[in-house]
Structure formats: structure tokens, C-alpha cells
Scaffold this motif. Sequence first.
Motif, short mmCIF file in Angstrom:
data_model
loop_
_atom_site.label_atom_id
_atom_site.label_comp_id
_atom_site.label_asym_id
_atom_site.label_seq_id
_atom_site.Cartn_x
_atom_site.Cartn_y
_atom_site.Cartn_z
N VAL A 61 19.55 17.48 33.79
CA VAL A 61 20.39 16.28 33.74
C VAL A 61 19.64 15.08 34.33
CG1 VAL A 61 22.47 15.20 34.68
CG2 VAL A 61 22.59 17.51 33.73
N ALA A 62 18.96 15.30 35.47
CA ALA A 62 18.20 14.22 36.10
C ALA A 62 17.09 13.72 35.18
CB ALA A 62 17.62 14.70 37.42
N ASN A 63 16.40 14.63 34.52
CA ASN A 63 15.33 14.23 33.60
C ASN A 63 15.88 13.51 32.38
OD1 ASN A 63 13.25 15.31 35.19
ND2 ASN A 63 13.52 17.35 34.32
N ASN A 64 17.00 13.99 31.86
CA ASN A 64 17.58 13.37 30.66
C ASN A 64 18.05 11.95 30.92
OD1 ASN A 64 17.10 15.67 29.14
ND2 ASN A 64 19.13 16.54 29.52
N TYR A 65 18.54 11.69 32.13
CA TYR A 65 19.02 10.35 32.47
C TYR A 65 17.93 9.48 33.10
CZ TYR A 65 23.86 11.41 31.33
OH TYR A 65 25.02 11.73 30.67
N GLY A 66 16.71 9.98 33.10
CA GLY A 66 15.58 9.18 33.57
C GLY A 66 15.63 8.85 35.05
N ALA A 67 16.04 9.81 35.87
CA ALA A 67 16.10 9.57 37.31
C ALA A 67 14.69 9.38 37.87
CB ALA A 67 16.78 10.76 38.01
N GLN B 27 15.39 8.72 43.42
CA GLN B 27 16.73 9.17 43.05
C GLN B 27 16.78 10.69 42.96
OE1 GLN B 27 17.11 6.85 39.40
NE2 GLN B 27 18.79 5.67 40.33
#
Length: 270
Positions: free
Chosen positions: A174-180, A184
Motif C-alpha cells: 500500500v505504501a509503495n502504491n501510494y508513493g510514500a 513517511q
Amino acid sequence: MKKDYVTDPFEIEQREWKQKQKKERYKQLLTIISPIFLLMVWEVLSRTGIFDIRFFPPPTAIIGTFFDMIASGAMANHIGVSLYRIFVGFLAGVIPGVIIGLLMGLYSPIRHFVQPIVMALMPIPTLALLPIIIILFGIGDLSKVVTIAGSVFFPVAINTAAGVLNIDRIYLDVANNYGAGKMQFFFKIALPGALPVMLEGIQMGQAIALLTIVAAEMMGATSGIGYLIWTSYKAFLLKEMFVGLILISFFGYLFSLLLRGLQKKLLPWR
């Protein structure tokens, strides 16, 4: 006679909450009763002669000795010095332990570089290195702080790294998909995800800190609870020795309760 069946969901919830609160109060009562019961048994065995009072003086006599030492001003100095060393040494071990543990869990190259060093040094008791630590840092507070920090560092670092590695893969995706970003990801995913296991390592570290301070103050110290225990033992002043032992036990229990309370605040879902 008919039984009253509650069908209102709100009343059911209230009843369950009251039952839960009652169980919690019962558990808290047991935690208070158990040490009091142990002291009462000790008192009876000493007063009846089953325990030799030369080696196991009754708790009431130990409490009297404690207040005499408080009145003389000697006890406040021993407690203050030991708590200072424990607090500073604990922080000096926990902070780098958390940072290095997070880095080990997040970055594979760092983990493969640091892990062999940690695994090689961890089995060596820090107290076995105390003579070298005293040579390097002297017999003052700094050597005691370094000894405690070294003992606390390893369980905290290892547990923190294990906590990061055990984070569910879905959160990473999820973090990678939302470009964290890195910061962050660090503060929103890695740190909260590792927190449960990390706090267990910190809990273990505080227990080790108390064990270490007693042994460290027995060698090359002129004050502190460990110094009090050792000098009282050598002089066969067993009441004073038991005062030191009970103080260490009390602070261990107190610190454990404080950390458990912090854990409930930081991890309410657990």
C-alpha cells in the motif's frame, strides 16, 4: 419464576462492560495481594523460628531499618545515584538500539552487515567486559552507564529488527502504491508496525538494566543500591542487604508497570 432476558443491545453492552471492569478490578486486586501475602508468610516463618532470623530477618524489621536509613540520609543518596545511572544507561541503550534495529529491518545491506557483529557480541555478558570498561571510562558514573547501555542495546535492537521484518506485506505494498516517501514510510509504516515487538524488547531491556546496575555497582563503586547490597553482605548487615534487594525488586515492578501502561497507550488495539 421467570428469568429476565435482556434484549436491548445497549443494556447487553453495558452489562458486558461492567463484567469486564469487574474482572479487571479482580486481577488488579490479585497483583496487590500476592506480594503482601508473600511478606506475611515470610514474617510468620521468621517470627516462629522456622526461618533463622540471622539470615532471614522479618520484613517488619527490614522496613524499620529502611526508615532508619532514610532518616540518616544515606538511603536517598544510594537510590538517587542508582536511578540516575539506570535512567541514563537505559536511554543510551534504547535509542541507538531502536535506530539500528529499524535500519536492520528496513535495509537488507545494513542488516547483512550489522547482524553478524550483533550476533557475535550479544552472547558476551556485558559484566564480563566490566574490567575493560572501567579501564576505558574510569570508576565513576560513566562506566556504569556504558555497562547498562551495552546490556540494554542488544535485546532492543534485535526485537526492533524482528518487528520490522514481521510487518504484514500488504502494508508495504500500500505504501509503495501510494508513493510514500522514505520519511513517511519510516514513521507511518515501519515504526508503528515494529512497535509491539519493539516494546517487548524495551521491557526486557529495563529488567536487564536493573540486573546490570546491581552487579556493576558491586565493582568499583562507592555508592548505589548495588554497592549497598555488597558492602552490607560483606559486613553481615543482612537487614541493610535485604533493604537493597527489596528496593531493586520494587523498582523493577514499578518500571514494568510504567512500560505496560505506555504500551496500552501506544497500542490500544492490543
